[in-house]
Design a protein around this motif. Structure first.
Motif, PDB file in Angstrom:
ATOM      1  N   TYR A 179       0.831  -1.205   0.000  1.00 38.11           N
ATOM      2  CA  TYR A 179       0.000   0.000   0.000  1.00 38.11           C
ATOM      3  C   TYR A 179       0.867   1.257   0.000  1.00 38.11           C
ATOM      4  N   LEU A 180       1.880   1.273   0.867  1.00 39.73           N
ATOM      5  CA  LEU A 180       2.749   2.451   0.964  1.00 39.73           C
ATOM      6  C   LEU A 180       3.576   2.650  -0.307  1.00 39.73           C
ATOM      7  N   LEU A 181       3.934   1.563  -0.950  1.00 40.79           N
ATOM      8  CA  LEU A 181       4.704   1.662  -2.192  1.00 40.79           C
ATOM      9  C   LEU A 181       3.924   2.434  -3.250  1.00 40.79           C
ATOM     10  N   ARG A 182       2.605   2.296  -3.203  1.00 41.12           N
ATOM     11  CA  ARG A 182       1.746   2.980  -4.172  1.00 41.12           C
ATOM     12  C   ARG A 182       1.397   4.398  -3.723  1.00 41.12           C
ATOM     13  N   LEU A 199       2.036   4.288  10.198  1.00 37.94           N
ATOM     14  CA  LEU A 199       2.814   4.677   9.019  1.00 37.94           C
ATOM     15  C   LEU A 199       1.954   5.439   8.013  1.00 37.94           C
ATOM     16  N   ILE A 200       0.667   5.087   7.957  1.00 36.40           N
ATOM     17  CA  ILE A 200      -0.233   5.779   7.042  1.00 36.40           C
ATOM     18  C   ILE A 200      -0.580   7.169   7.577  1.00 36.40           C
ATOM     19  N   GLN A 201      -0.789   7.260   8.900  1.00 42.82           N
ATOM     20  CA  GLN A 201      -1.201   8.528   9.506  1.00 42.82           C
ATOM     21  C   GLN A 201      -0.039   9.509   9.687  1.00 42.82           C
ATOM     22  N   ASN A 202       1.176   8.982   9.782  1.00 39.24           N
ATOM     23  CA  ASN A 202       2.344   9.837   9.996  1.00 39.24           C
ATOM     24  C   ASN A 202       3.437   9.434   9.018  1.00 39.24           C
ATOM     25  N   SER A 203       3.591  10.209   7.979  1.00 39.14           N
ATOM     26  CA  SER A 203       4.563   9.856   6.937  1.00 39.14           C
ATOM     27  C   SER A 203       6.003   9.955   7.427  1.00 39.14           C
ATOM     28  N   TYR A 204       6.217  10.590   8.601  1.00 41.15           N
ATOM     29  CA  TYR A 204       7.570  10.700   9.147  1.00 41.15           C
ATOM     30  C   TYR A 204       7.874   9.594  10.162  1.00 41.15           C
TER      31      TYR A 204
END
Length: 224
Positions: free
Chosen positions: A51-54, A128-133
């Motif tokens: 999901y994050l890769l996209r 990881l989805i809610q906080n990109s840092y």
């Protein structure tokens, strides 16, 4: 190494390491709890990176930079090494428990353990989805801002909350009560890591000190 091949290599190595830590001490591959646990981990660990890769490749890259060697300060290198050691010993002791039958655990409790592992990993993925840092290492990056919504509105370190849920679930999923003993050192390491991390964040991340006055609890709502 490009992201997709790196993900594949990381996933295969992780699966192989967990397999060795489980089946070698257990003395058998006839260990259904271990197979179910590995399946839960594989599914829970692989879906978020895809999901994050996209949607947010930068967040995925931060997550993949983990482990003692990736930490910038010696204190955090020692702490994360201690956490990894606690996890490894927990898994090995749980497998030995299966081999020698020290604490037979009912099937229903094992499945509850699998649910806890999935929930814990799911919490980490949601962070990881809610906080990109959000990252596996303790650091403050250029342009980083305080996130105070979502899970961060409940506790200041929801990723570690997910880790705790997972730690409790692992021994139960593997059919061991003795493995729960190693949740304690894991909690101690996380508590020390959080305190050290918060010192850094208060010094280097603008607005974090004010955030701590709004969200009072670090790890568990209404407790700590």
């Amino acid at each position: 190494m490009k992201t997709i091949p790196k993900l594949l290599v990381f996933g295969l190595v992780e699966f192989a390491v967990f397999g060795l830590m489980l089946f070698f001490p257990a003395g058998t591959v006839n260990y259904w709890q271990a197979w179910v646990f590995l399946a839960v981990v594989a599914i829970s660990v692989w879906i978020p990176p895809i999901y994050l890769l996209r949607t947010n490749p930068a967040a995925l890259q931060r997550r993949m930079r983990g482990g003692p060697a990736a930490e910038g300060r010696m204190a955090q290198k020692v702490l994360i090494a201690g956490l990894y050691l606690s996890l490894a010993v927990m898994v090995i002791v749980s497998a030995l428990d299966h081999r020698f039958g020290w604490s037979p655990v009912p099937t229903a409790i094992c499945l509850v353990g699998d649910v806890l592992v999935a929930v814990g990993l799911g919490v980490v993925a949601l962070v990881l989805i809610q906080n990109s840092y959000a990252a596996s290492t303790v650091q403050v990056e250029a342009g980083q801002t305080v996130v105070s919504t979502g899970l961060y509105g409940l506790v200041r370190h929801p990723m570690y909350t997910g880790n705790v849920i997972m730690l409790v679930g692992i021994p139960l999923a593997l059919g061991s009560y003795w493995g729960l003993v190693f949740v304690i050192p894991g909690l101690i390491v996380l508590a020390v890591r959080i305190r050290d991390e918060e010192k850094l964040l208060q010094e280097e991340l603008t607005g974090y000190r004010e955030y701590t006055q709004t969200v009072r609890h670090r790890l568990v709502p209404l407790m700590w």
